[in-house]
Every structure is written in structure tokens, then in C-alpha cells.
Design an enzyme around this catalytic site. Structure first.
Site, PDB file in Angstrom:
ATOM      1  CG  ASN A  70      31.744  22.157  45.473  1.00 57.66           C
ATOM      2  OD1 ASN A  70      32.585  21.890  46.329  1.00 57.66           O
ATOM      3  ND2 ASN A  70      31.943  21.976  44.181  1.00 57.66           N
ATOM      4  N   GLY A  71      29.301  25.064  47.715  1.00 55.94           N
ATOM      5  CA  GLY A  71      28.181  25.998  47.852  1.00 55.94           C
ATOM      6  C   GLY A  71      27.940  26.387  49.294  1.00 55.94           C
ATOM      7  CG  HIS A 117      30.836  70.970  31.090  1.00 58.54           C
ATOM      8  ND1 HIS A 117      30.506  72.309  31.079  1.00 58.54           N
ATOM      9  CD2 HIS A 117      29.809  70.342  31.717  1.00 58.54           C
ATOM     10  CE1 HIS A 117      29.347  72.486  31.694  1.00 58.54           C
ATOM     11  NE2 HIS A 117      28.901  71.305  32.084  1.00 58.54           N
ATOM     12  CE  LYS A 156      41.442  37.946  38.658  1.00 60.03           C
ATOM     13  NZ  LYS A 156      40.357  38.577  37.921  1.00 60.03           N
ATOM     14  CD1 TRP A 208      36.642  30.543  47.750  1.00 60.06           C
ATOM     15  CD2 TRP A 208      38.533  30.431  46.569  1.00 60.06           C
ATOM     16  NE1 TRP A 208      37.007  31.808  47.407  1.00 60.06           N
ATOM     17  CE2 TRP A 208      38.152  31.785  46.690  1.00 60.06           C
ATOM     18  CE3 TRP A 208      39.697  30.121  45.870  1.00 60.06           C
ATOM     19  CZ2 TRP A 208      38.893  32.827  46.125  1.00 60.06           C
ATOM     20  CZ3 TRP A 208      40.424  31.171  45.313  1.00 60.06           C
ATOM     21  CH2 TRP A 208      40.024  32.509  45.435  1.00 60.06           C
ATOM     22  CD  GLU A 261      33.974  47.105  35.570  1.00 59.50           C
ATOM     23  OE1 GLU A 261      34.779  47.970  35.935  1.00 59.50           O
ATOM     24  OE2 GLU A 261      34.303  45.926  35.375  1.00 59.50           O
ATOM     25  NE  ARG A 263      35.726  23.581  40.564  1.00 61.67           N
ATOM     26  CZ  ARG A 263      34.532  23.682  40.029  1.00 61.67           C
ATOM     27  NH1 ARG A 263      34.388  23.583  38.726  1.00 61.67           N
ATOM     28  NH2 ARG A 263      33.465  23.871  40.777  1.00 61.67           N
ATOM     29  CD  GLU A 292      40.126  45.032  32.128  1.00 65.06           C
ATOM     30  OE1 GLU A 292      41.191  44.929  32.740  1.00 65.06           O
ATOM     31  OE2 GLU A 292      39.014  44.950  32.678  1.00 65.06           O
ATOM     32  CB  CYS A 309      34.687  23.903  46.815  1.00 61.87           C
ATOM     33  SG  CYS A 309      34.561  25.199  48.053  1.00 61.87           S
ATOM     34  CE  LYS A 359      36.445  44.117  33.015  1.00 57.04           C
ATOM     35  NZ  LYS A 359      36.322  44.602  34.367  1.00 57.04           N
TER      36      LYS A 359
HETATM   37  C1  F6R Z   1      39.925  45.106  35.674  1.00 57.20           C
HETATM   38  C2  F6R Z   1      40.631  44.605  36.832  1.00 57.20           C
HETATM   39  C3  F6R Z   1      41.468  45.575  37.612  1.00 57.20           C
HETATM   40  C4  F6R Z   1      41.304  45.313  39.110  1.00 57.20           C
HETATM   41  C5  F6R Z   1      42.284  46.157  39.912  1.00 57.20           C
HETATM   42  C6  F6R Z   1      42.101  45.978  41.402  1.00 57.20           C
HETATM   43  O1  F6R Z   1      39.173  44.095  35.074  1.00 57.20           O
HETATM   44  O2  F6R Z   1      40.560  43.468  37.151  1.00 57.20           O
HETATM   45  O3  F6R Z   1      41.127  46.887  37.313  1.00 57.20           O
HETATM   46  O4  F6R Z   1      39.990  45.589  39.488  1.00 57.20           O
HETATM   47  O5  F6R Z   1      43.597  45.809  39.568  1.00 57.20           O
HETATM   48  O6  F6R Z   1      42.303  44.672  41.791  1.00 57.20           O
HETATM   49  P1  F6R Z   1      41.804  44.142  43.188  1.00 57.20           P
HETATM   50  O7  F6R Z   1      40.333  44.141  43.191  1.00 57.20           O
HETATM   51  O8  F6R Z   1      42.377  42.766  43.297  1.00 57.20           O
HETATM   52  O9  F6R Z   1      42.360  45.075  44.221  1.00 57.20           O
END
Ligand code: F6R
Length: 625
Positions: free
Chosen positions: A115-116, A521, A620, A89, A498, A27, A505, A2, A502
Site C-alpha cells: 500500500n502507499g 454591498h 456522491k 486502487w 468551502e 476501501r 450540506e 488499497c 460543508k
Molecule cells: C461537496 C461535494 C460536491 C462535489 C461536486 C463535484 O462536499 O462533494 O459539491 O464536490 O458534486 O463532484 P466531483 O468532484 O466528483 O466532480
């Protein structure tokens, strides 16, 4: 997260507040409001949706003849030169006008923006209600307005804020304004940021610098556990018990875009640094009891867990990796069988699922098309569906029987970082709650895990600060490698997956991630002297097996970068480089182990000159099936 803005000075306040809130739009928010004080009265306007809705509502209430007055909107007084504003938010309570800030006390004389999270709001609400307070929202934040008002019966606004602060538990920042003190704003900070902007005969208070950057670059940073008293002619800083504090004025040379990033070079780095706060918000009021976890909040009816014989977790990308950690935690602690699949695979498998199953859809955006489709299909087959998401009101929340919110705040960076650690934290909470309900862990073990979960935010903060330089240096050394292998076993496999995602990507380097036991294997054929192999070797029951895998890697001449637990002196002998993370329970260690890998990917990508906030070909939210 927020946004807060406050102003006290000589100029009409409405536009300063609205423009300040607009600068905090990055934000993320779902509703907003302002309160201004003039002629001994406070007037307030709140609106759901974007700030243009609030602006229109303020105009209407300000007597714009072209617009009909909307019913519940109070009149915004024209001459007001003091006021507070907020973008919300949602975390506690739905996205409604009543839940938007500012919140106010029963007599409408004290308004606050917060906030919080207030962890003990339920107990305070009950007490204040018994004393006659009339609550009008579902939020935790509203208790602060009533509490400050209650204490004002015996003192000034600052005395009341001090008394309220002493009773509040949590992780918050707030600004209070009273109709009885028309020249004073009082702010309090516990963990969440709050900053003063110094002007000439006017002062600003905000949760982030962009809110007042158009007016002043002279700032005073409010430190954790401090109270500020802000008047047109000056600002006083004090401890929660009223001892004065000196605070220097800093002049920031940030442009608007740097200010939005809080001084960090990118949103991704800012959001990596926000992870301690984000996890603190995720666990806050859910770990108040020493002997267990509470998840009974809006939308999560625990009858959902009754009669469940199997859990199925469905997700995509990073959310899938959070689910994988959750799977290990649920199986280990609650002894329930958990299956997992990638949502886009499962939905086309002609899946078999029954009403005795709980399907957990993990999606930070709440809008990923495949995850939503899989959740809907599971529901049609009779399964109960729980959504784990970051966005209140998202489609996933509407398609599920229950919701567990992750409370990471808005994530601007496309690559998920803080939303991921909050998903993992939420899955730990869920696993522990299931263990409690099913009686699968002794009381002492539950208490131990609750205590360790509570310590996670402090450990994350410590880890990020202490490792930043080490990781930057490691990234410099390896930025030119064109292939990386990540290895892990058990929960460490999820960390490896993970970390590799990261890196690929945001740096566009080919990476592969494997279960350590699978290496011989096939993937072992990839290894030579040029291959950096990131090995997750934190404390866990299969660590010895992981060490054997590291030896196999080194026998091929590859370069091992290990992530290990502080104090484990066996690992250094098995690796060229070791990154240590603080010791905690081995299952929780997975959350900490991901953080150096996020930083590593980040610095490799920066070294290669890439735009980490907006990697190529990625969005996103993936809403197309
Ligand atoms: C990687 C990333 C994507 C999302 C995926 C699922 O950094 O952001 O792999 O994790 O597109 O997205 P959500 O969680 O919004 O379903």
C-alpha cells in the site's frame, strides 16, 4: 486506499484471504490478487474488476472442472496455509492484471503486497534492471519484490526486508513472502497502516481490522517505522535495524461497521483524519527534487503546457473551490491568467475558448456530468484539456489530453473532505511546476515552496489532533444557530466558500459565504447579535483588509469566529473566538485553514444528530445533467 491481508497458520489460506479482501471492499479497489505458498512454490492469481472475478479465477485455477483454465493464471495449490492478498486502487500504472498485486521478483520466489507510494522507485528500478531484474508491471510497488529478492541473496527474508526498508523512500506498508521460508510473513510499516491479528497457532496481517475480525479480536498495532515477523506460533516486532520491540495485545470490541470506520464514529471523521496520509500520497514522488516538482507520469505529457496563454478551470461544488485556490496559486506563482467557471454555467454560455488555452476540469469522481460535458466542449473548440481527478480510468481521464491524479483513495462520505485537500495539493503542484517551466519564480523561492509543501502532511496531522477538542467545544456552543456567514478575501474566500458548503450540506443550516469586500454591498444587512461569522484571517497579503471587515462585523454586534495563523497576535483582539492553524507559506495556508472548518461542520451536524456520511438529497457522484 488499497487493502492488504496476510495469513500464516494451519488452515487452508485461499478462503481466508478472499473473505478478508471482501471485508476491505469498502476501501475501494479496481483489481485484486492473492498469492499462496505450498510445497516450496508460490502460486498467484490476479484479476481486474471486483472480487467475484478474483474468486472465479481462483476457483478455475484450483481445478474446478466446470470452468476452463484461463491462460495466464497460475495454479493455486490446495494445501497452502500461508498467503497474501491485496485490493488495488490504481495510482501508478493503469488498471490491468499485470499492475495488480501481489508483485513478484524475476525468479518468482518473493511475492509482495504493498500500500502507499515508493517515492524513489524510478532510481531503484533502473538499478535493479541493470542487475538483471525483469519487471512485469508499471507500478512503483514491484521494486519492493525485486529489492527484497536481491537482498535475500545474502540473508533471510527478515534481513532482506530490513535492507530493502533502508533503501526505500516514501510512504508505504508492505508484506513479503518467500518460497524459501514457508512459515514466515514479514511486514514493514512506514506511515501507511498495518495491523497484526493474533490467533491460536495462526496469525493475520492486514491494513485494517475488518479483514480478520471474523477470526480474532486480539490485535497488535504496528507503529510507524517498524518491521514484524509473523509465524504460526508468534509475532516479533522490531525496529528497522533489528532491535526487538515489545508490543502489547489489545482486544478490540468493535463491531464490523465500527471496524470498517477504523474505530471512528463515521466515515467522514475517519476520512478527515486520513487527510495527512492522503496529501502525503498526492505529493510523494512529485516533490522528490529540492528545486522543483515532477508531474511527468502516466497520462501527463508536459507538452500540454506549451504555448498556453490562458488557463480556464471548470468544476462543480467542492471541486470548484479547490480550483479557486489553484487559480490564485497559478496566477501568483506562474503569472498565467486564469479564468474560472462552474461547469454547468460555462457550457451553456456559448463559450469562447481557443487552442492557446489549457482547460482544467477538476472532478474527484471523474464522472460529474456537467464537468465532463464542459471538458468535451472545450476540446471540441480546440483547447487542450487536463483532468484533475481521483479515479483512475474514470470518464474524465478518457475525455482529457492529460491527467493529474489526486491519490486520496476512496472517499465513502458523501461530503468531500480528503479528496478536496488532495485536489488543492495537486493544484499547488501544478502551479509550481508551471512557475518552474515559465521561469516566473526565483530558484530559492521554488525550493522554499517545495519544502513547505513537503511539510504539509505533518502539519495537517498536528492540526487535526491538536484542534479536535477546541472545535468540538465551539460546535457545541453554536450548533443551535440558524444562520452563519463565512467571509474571506483572496485565497481565504475559497476557504470561506468551502467551509460554508460543508456546513450547509451536512448540518442543513443556512450559510452564506462572501468575499470580505462585498459584505457592505448587501450581506451586512443580515448581521445581528445572533449571527456567528466565520472569518478567514490567516496570513496573506490582504490580511489588513480582512481585519477591517472583521471590525465591521463586530460593529453590528455579530460574533466573530476567526481562523488565524499561529503566532499572529493581532487577531485575538478582533474576534470572540480564534482557531489557530500552523504557520506555513501564506498560499499553502489555505489548505490548512479548511481543516478546522470541516471539523466544525462535522461536529455541528453530529450535535444536531444528523447522518453526516449520507446527507439528505445528495449523491456522491452527480452523473445526470
Ligand atoms: C461537496 C461535494 C460536491 C462535489 C461536486 C463535484 O462536499 O462533494 O459539491 O464536490 O458534486 O463532484 P466531483 O468532484 O466528483 O466532480
Amino acid at each position: 486506499m488499497c487493502g492488504i491481508v496476510g495469513y500464516v497458520g494451519q488452515r487452508p489460506v485461499q478462503e481466508i484471504l478472499l473473505a478478508g479482501l471482501e471485508k476491505l471492499e469498502y476501501r475501494g479497489y479496481d483489481s485484486a490478487g492473492v498469492s499462496v505458498l505450498a510445497e516450496g512454490e508460490i502460486a498467484s492469481v490476479r484479476a481486474v474488476g471486483n472480487l467475484s472475478k478474483l474468486r472465479a479465477a481462483v476457483l478455475r485455477s484450483d481445478g474446478d472442472a466446470a470452468q476452463p483454465q484461463s491462460a495466464p493464471v497460475a495454479t493455486i495449490a490446495r494445501p497452502a496455509t500461508i498467503g497474501i492478498g491485496h485490493t488495488r486502487w490504481a495510482t501508478h500504472g493503469r488498471v490491468t492484471e499485470q499492475n495488480a498485486h501481489p508483485h513478484f521478483d524475476t525468479s518468482d520466489r518473493v511475492h509482495v503486497v504493498v500500500n502507499g507510494i515508493v517515492e524513489n522507485y524510478l532510481a531503484l528500478k533502473t538499478r535493479l534492471r541493470d542487475m538483471g531484474a525483469d519487471f512485469t508491471s508499471e507500478t512503483d510497488a514491484e521494486v519492493i519484490a525485486h529489492l527484497v529478492s536481491h537482498h535475500m541473496a545474502r540473508g533471510s527474508l527478515v534481513e532482506a526486508v530490513r535492507a530493502a526498508y533502508a533503501e526505500l523512500r516514501g510512504h508505504y506498508a508492505f508484506v513479503a513472502m518467500s518460497a524459501d521460508e514457508p512459515e514466515t510473513l514479514v511486514g514493514a510499516r512506514k506511515e501507511c497502516p498495518l495491523i497484526v491479528g493474533r490467533g491460536d497457532g495462526e496469525q493475520f496481517l492486514a491494513s485494517a481490522v475488518p479483514a480478520f475480525l471474523a477470526h480474532t479480536r486480539d490485535v497488535q498495532f504496528i507503529e510507524n517505522e517498524e518491521i514484524v515477523i509473523v509465524r504460526p506460533d508468534g509475532v516479533e516486532f522490531e525496529t528497522p535495524d533489528g532491535s526487538p520491540i515489545e508490543r502489547e495485545i489489545t482486544t478490540v470490541d468493535w463491531d464490523e461497521s465500527t471496524a470498517e470506520k477504523g474505530g471512528y464514529e463515521t466515515f467522514m471523521l475517519k476520512e478527515i483524519h486520513e487527510q495527512a496520509d492522503a496529501v502525503a500520497e498526492t505529493i510523494a514522488d512529485r516533490t522528490l527534487r529540492d528545486d522543483g516538482v515532477d508531474l511527468a507520469e502516466a497520462g501527463l505529457d508536459e507538452s500540454l503546457f506549451e504555448g498556453v496563454e490562458r488557463i480556464l478551470i471548470l468544476a462543480a461544488g467542492t471541486s470548484f473551490h479547490a480550483g479557486l485556490i489553484g487559480r490564485y496559486a497559478i496566477e501568483e506563482w506562474a503569472r498565467l491568467p486564469v479564468e474560472m467557471d462552474i461547469a454547468s454555467e460555462w457550457r451553456y454560455r456559448n463559450p469562447i475558448v481557443s487552442e492557446r488555452e489549457l482547460v482544467i476540469g477538476i472532478t474527484q469522481s471523474g464522472e460529474t456530468a456537467d464537468t465532463l460535458a464542459a471538458m468535451r466542449l472545450a476540446r471540441e473548440c480546440g483547447a487542450k484539456v487536463l483532468a484533475v481527478t481521483n479515479v483512475v480510468g474514470s470518464q474524465a481521464t478518457r475525455d482529457a489530453d492529460g491527467v493529474l491524479y489526486t491519490r486520496a483513495g476512496l472517499e465513502v462520505s458523501v461530503a468531500a473532505a480528503k479528496t478536496f485537500v488532495c485536489q488543492v495539493a495537486a493544484m499547488y503542484l501544478l502551479a509550481l511546476r508551471l512557475a518552474e517551466l515559465r521561469g516566473t519564480l526565483p530558484a530559492e523561492r521554488i525550493a522554499e515552496l517545495v519544502a513547505e509543501i513537503r511539510r504539509l502532511p505533518a502539519r495537517i496531522a498536528e492540526l487535526i489532533v491538536s484542534l479536535d477538542g477546541t472545535i468540538q467545544a465551539a460546535a457545541e456552543r453554536h450548533a443551535d444557530s440558524d444562520f452563519y456567514l463565512y467571509l474571506g478575501r483572496h485565497v481565504g474566500r475559497a476557504v470561506a466558500l468551502e467551509g460554508a458548503l460543508k456546513l450547509k450540506e451536512i448540518s442543513y443550516i443556512a450559510t452564506d459565504a462572501y468575499a470580505g469586500g462585498e459584505m457592505k454591498h448587501g450581506p451586512i444587512a443580515l448581521l445581528d447579535e445572533s449571527t456567528p461569522v466565520v472569518c478567514i484571517a490567516t496570513d496573506m497579503p490582504v490580511l489588513d483588509k480582512m481585519i477591517s471587515n472583521m471590525q465591521e462585523v463586530r460593529a453590528r454586534g455579530a460574533h466573530v469566529i476567526a481562523v488565524a495563523t499561529e503566532g499572529d497576535d493581532r487577531i485575538a483582539a478582533q474576534a470572540e473566538e480564534v482557531i489557530y492553524v500552523p504557520r506555513t507559506d501564506w498560499m499553502l495556508q489555505a489548505l490548512l485553514a479548511v481543516i478546522p472548518l470541516q471539523l466544525f461542520a462535522y461536529y455541528v451536524a453530529r450535535k444536531r444528530g444528523l447522518n453526516v456520511d449520507q446527507p439528505r438529497n445528495l449523491a456522491k457522484t452527480v452523473t445526470v445533467e
